[in-house]
Design an enzyme around this catalytic site. Structure first.
Site, PDB file in Angstrom:
ATOM      1  CD  GLU A 242     -58.860 -22.856  54.415  1.00 17.42           C
ATOM      2  OE1 GLU A 242     -58.823 -22.867  53.159  1.00 17.42           O
ATOM      3  OE2 GLU A 242     -59.799 -23.318  55.070  1.00 17.42           O
TER       4      GLU A 242
ATOM      5  CB  CYS B 214     -61.122 -24.981  50.696  1.00 20.87           C
ATOM      6  SG  CYS B 214     -60.926 -25.570  52.391  1.00 20.87           S
TER       7      CYS B 214
ATOM      8  CE  LYS C 146     -69.435 -11.866  57.428  1.00 19.56           C
ATOM      9  NZ  LYS C 146     -70.513 -12.736  56.846  1.00 19.56           N
TER      10      LYS C 146
ATOM     11  CD  GLU D 206     -61.925 -23.050  45.653  1.00 18.31           C
ATOM     12  OE1 GLU D 206     -61.620 -23.811  46.580  1.00 18.31           O
ATOM     13  OE2 GLU D 206     -62.014 -21.801  45.791  1.00 18.31           O
TER      14      GLU D 206
END
Length: 488
Positions: free
Chosen positions: A249, A283, A175, A385
């Site tokens: 992750e 990331c 997906k 983040e």
């Protein structure tokens, strides 16, 4: 660029009509204008995709039971088909997410093919059986994998999952993120051209709600997710209840530790890449810069000049170094963090206004790179983040203080140490609590495990460790007589 339109899904080895008329509309990160659309998967489409993957895996003569050389041959055909489409893939990714085209060609257009070749070679060289004394340990593929992939490196991070999963003998329902779906259509074309058996890889673009349905689907054996930490926590909760294997992750707020003997000028390109790759939409990006008090102002001036000299523009222009954010939503999010940094008392040295003079790109989602000095390591811009071109520069006193500050984070995905003394840098790197870290650069290595600790996730991708993520060990206890007969 040409409008990319897809009307069907790849399910069970062929293009299949969607169960509903719902669609995902895609706009250009550069202009905000439409560049394509694909069908939006419904629960019925997920059911069909999982059923196809289940049949393919359970087939007693199917993919999971093929000899490694036969799986490798099929995987290599897919690598060839992707290589033939590398420029188109790079162009679509660049237009969708704002990734500079040179970066897109280096990563999105080439890494998936390399990963497929790497794992095809690995399964040819790795025995599936291991005799340990009087016990035969064998590994078998886990089953049907739900691969939920992100938008920032949509093809690379998809193949972090697909390449080892397929090589191990699993079947997959993928997906893609609804923010990056056009390149998934190109992947589907490559799968069909390569002649992968029906049901081995099914691709169903959809939003988060449908992703949640896939995660809890009774036909799924394993979940592999790359994305935000809050979503990953939800997935882990559901996987725990179902006792289902999961690889996550997740986010990061990596520290770039600049030691007092670092050579800044010689490492300009590497420092830019370690912190601002893909416009900071990465990331592992080292967006927390830890600078020694003795050189603090020099480091601030260095990063300010580095970002001010970077060319901002259309991501499809080869001269561009900083492109737009993926969406207006992400643009507003990044700008809200810049405002938060100012209100919390940090000093903004550059990046006060949106870029101007970008003719024809007025609807694009551009953010000028922002450098913050005098940042307290406990403040929002140093701890959360941001996923954009915003760097927070924190002062430290000595190596021990730098290590303490680097580890003062809920995340532990990437990071870097910069020094002219390799042994000193290695000593610091060993003490930083992170799944990966680089010295005088940051470059992911396909041979080595990649993943995070703490809120950056669990499990590992890449390297031989990734194959283990998609297999289940089975111990077969042999009698001493059988072991002796085998030895003879």
């Amino acid at each position: 660029m040409d409008i990319a339109e897809y009307d069907k899904f790849l399910i069970d080895g062929a293009w299949q009509a969607p169960a509903t008329t719902d669609r995902i509309e895609v706009t250009s990160a550069n202009t905000g204008r439409p560049i394509g659309s694909v069908p939006a998967a419904s629960k019925r489409d997920i059911d069909a995709a999982v059923a196809a993957a289940r049949r393919a895996f359970d087939d007693p003569s199917g993919w999971a039971h093929w000899a490694p050389k036969d799986r490798a041959a099929a995987i290599l055909r897919l690598a060839d088909a992707l290589a033939a489409r590398s420029d188109r893939t790079a162009e679509l990714v660049s237009a969708q997410v704002g990734m500079p085209i040179n970066t897109a060609k280096s990563f999105e257009g080439s890494v998936p093919e390399k990963l497929l070749r790497f794992y095809a070679s690995m399964i040819m060289q790795t025995p599936s059986d291991d005799l340990r004394g009087e016990t035969l340990v064998t590994r078998r593929p886990l089953g049907v994998v739900a691969a939920i992939t992100p938008w920032n490196f949509p093809e690379v991070l998809a193949f972090f999952k697909l390449a080892p999963a397929l090589a191990a003998g699993c079947t997959v329902v993928m997906k893609p993120s609804s923010d990056a779906v056009l390149d998934a259509g190109v992947l589907a074309e490559a799968v069909i051209e390569a002649g992968l058996p029906p049901g081995i890889l099914n691709i169903v673009p959809a939003g988060r709600e449908i992703g949640s349905y896939l995660v809890t689907h009774p036909g799924v054996d394993q979940i592999s997710f790359t994305g935000s930490t809050p979503v990953g926590q939800d997935i882990a909760t559901n996987a725990g209840k179902l006792l289902r294997r999961v690889t996550l992750e997740l986010g990061g707020k990596s520290a770039a530790v600049i030691l007092d003997d670092a050579d800044l000028e010689s490492n300009q390109a590497a420092m830019f890449g370690a912190s601002l790759l893909n416009n900071g939409q990465t990331c592992f990006a080292g967006t927390r810069i830890l600078a020694p008090s003795s050189r603090y102002n020099e480091v601030v001036d260095f990063y300010t000049a580095l970002t001010e000299s970077a060319r901002i523009g259309n991501s499809l222009d080869p001269a561009t170094q900083i492109g737009p954010m993926v969406s207006a939503r992400q643009q507003e999010r990044v700008e809200s963090y810049i405002a938060k940094g100012i209100s919390d008392g940090a000093r903004l040295t550059t990046g006060k206004k949106r870029p101007t003079g970008l003719d024809g790109l007025e609807g694009g989602h551009f953010v000028a790179p922002a450098i913050f000095a005098d940042v307290d390591n406990s403040t929002t811009i140093a701890q959360e983040e941001i996923f954009g071109p915003v760097l927070a520069i924190v002062r430290y006193e000595d190596d021990a203080d730098a290590i303490r500050l680097a580890n003062q984070s809920i995340y532990g995905l990437g990071g870097s140490v910069w020094s002219s003394d390799h042994d000193r840098a290695l000593g610091v790197a060993r003490q930083i609590d992170s799944g990966t870290i680089g010295i005088n650069g940051y470059q992911i290595d396909v041979n080595a495990p990649y993943g995070g600790v703490k809120d950056s996730g669990m499990g590992r991708e890449l390297g031989p460790e990734a194959l283990l993520e998609y297999t289940e060990p089975k111990a077969i206890y042999l009698s001493p007589r059988m072991t002796a007969d085998n030895a003879g």
